[in-house]
Design a protein around this motif. Structure first.
Motif, PDB file in Angstrom:
ATOM      1  N   ALA A  93      -8.888  20.239 -13.802  1.00 43.04           N
ATOM      2  CA  ALA A  93      -8.199  20.167 -12.376  1.00 43.04           C
ATOM      3  C   ALA A  93      -6.579  19.969 -12.827  1.00 43.04           C
ATOM      4  O   ALA A  93      -6.233  19.592 -13.911  1.00 43.04           O
ATOM      5  N   ASP A  94      -5.863  20.291 -11.964  1.00 42.14           N
ATOM      6  CA  ASP A  94      -4.511  20.505 -12.276  1.00 42.14           C
ATOM      7  C   ASP A  94      -4.039  18.879 -12.538  1.00 42.14           C
ATOM      8  O   ASP A  94      -2.907  18.554 -13.497  1.00 42.14           O
ATOM      9  N   GLN A  95      -4.405  17.959 -11.822  1.00 42.88           N
ATOM     10  CA  GLN A  95      -4.028  16.570 -11.762  1.00 42.88           C
ATOM     11  C   GLN A  95      -4.764  16.088 -13.159  1.00 42.88           C
ATOM     12  O   GLN A  95      -4.230  14.816 -13.498  1.00 42.88           O
ATOM     13  N   ASP A  96      -5.356  16.760 -13.841  1.00 45.53           N
ATOM     14  CA  ASP A  96      -6.359  16.015 -15.267  1.00 45.53           C
ATOM     15  C   ASP A  96      -5.797  16.848 -16.344  1.00 45.53           C
ATOM     16  O   ASP A  96      -6.601  16.950 -17.166  1.00 45.53           O
ATOM     17  N   ARG A  97      -4.663  17.451 -16.111  1.00 45.83           N
ATOM     18  CA  ARG A  97      -4.289  18.274 -17.518  1.00 45.83           C
ATOM     19  C   ARG A  97      -4.042  17.601 -18.866  1.00 45.83           C
ATOM     20  O   ARG A  97      -3.986  18.135 -19.834  1.00 45.83           O
ATOM     21  N   GLN A  98      -3.841  16.216 -18.713  1.00 44.98           N
ATOM     22  CA  GLN A  98      -3.847  15.372 -20.254  1.00 44.98           C
ATOM     23  C   GLN A  98      -5.149  15.528 -20.876  1.00 44.98           C
ATOM     24  O   GLN A  98      -5.055  15.398 -22.083  1.00 44.98           O
ATOM     25  N   PHE A  99      -6.290  15.767 -20.275  1.00 49.69           N
ATOM     26  CA  PHE A  99      -7.405  16.373 -21.010  1.00 49.69           C
ATOM     27  C   PHE A  99      -7.416  17.361 -21.979  1.00 49.69           C
ATOM     28  O   PHE A  99      -8.226  17.697 -22.630  1.00 49.69           O
ATOM     29  N   LEU A 100      -6.515  18.502 -21.980  1.00 52.77           N
ATOM     30  CA  LEU A 100      -6.199  19.627 -22.362  1.00 52.77           C
ATOM     31  C   LEU A 100      -6.339  19.432 -24.121  1.00 52.77           C
ATOM     32  O   LEU A 100      -6.912  20.031 -24.794  1.00 52.77           O
TER      33      LEU A 100
END
Length: 180
Positions: A93-100
């Motif tokens: 999700a856009d708000q969870d991009r730190q997981f990339l």
């Protein structure tokens, strides 16, 4: 780079978490971009592993944003450790991009961001999946005859999944090849 044709129909396994939803918008987005895409939906990491290990025709695994991060990383690590020939794409999700970063570091080939219910850049991702280094080429494999006695070289060659490897049986042939 892998020489897989861009017009080849992809067989994709899409995994979601059974308790948190099925990423219906992302799933529909994949089909909208490429209507001929063959997608099978499974719920849970264990079902995904079982499906991949029993059916070797999948070329890509899409891990939905509903799958918990620790399960996603465990699935990616397991598939890469076993050298499973499949491209892995993580949806976030856009708000969870730190997981990339952790997902790519664990071995994912690509990541798709879901912004406002829409997949961002899915066409480019599907193109990269078709050319993933983790997927065997559609054409014939490279045949290699190893005529040497170096155990390390043999070990390295035997780790390459996309070649058919044979070893010269005659030790005199092997010594002659090493002297050249």
């Amino acid at each position: 780079m892998n020489e897989t044709p861009d017009d080849q129909v992809l067989r994709v396994l899409y995994v979601t978490h059974p308790d948190t939803g099925n990423d219906a918008a992302a799933f529909a987005g994949l089909r909208a971009v490429e209507p001929g895409l063959h997608v099978k939906l499974v719920h849970g990491v264990s079902d995904a592993l079982a499906e991949i290990r029993t059916d070797e025709t999948y070329r890509a695994l899409f891990i939905g944003s509903a799958v918990p991060h620790d399960e996603t990383l465990a699935l990616i690590s397991s598939l890469r450790r076993d050298r499973t020939p499949i491209a892995i794409v993580v949806l976030v999700a856009d708000q969870d991009r730190q997981f990339l970063v952790p997902a790519i570091t664990a071995g994912a080939d690509d990541a798709l961001v879901i912004r406002d219910g829409e997949l961002v850049g899915v066409e480019a991702t599907l193109c990269r999946v078709r050319h993933s280094r983790h997927v065997a080429p559609a054409g014939p494999r490279l045949r290699v005859l190893y005529a040497g006695v170096d155990g390390l070289a043999w070990s390295v060659l035997s780790e390459i999944r996309f070649i058919e490897l044979d070893r010269a049986a005659d030790e005199a042939v092997c010594r002659g090849a090493d002297e050249d």
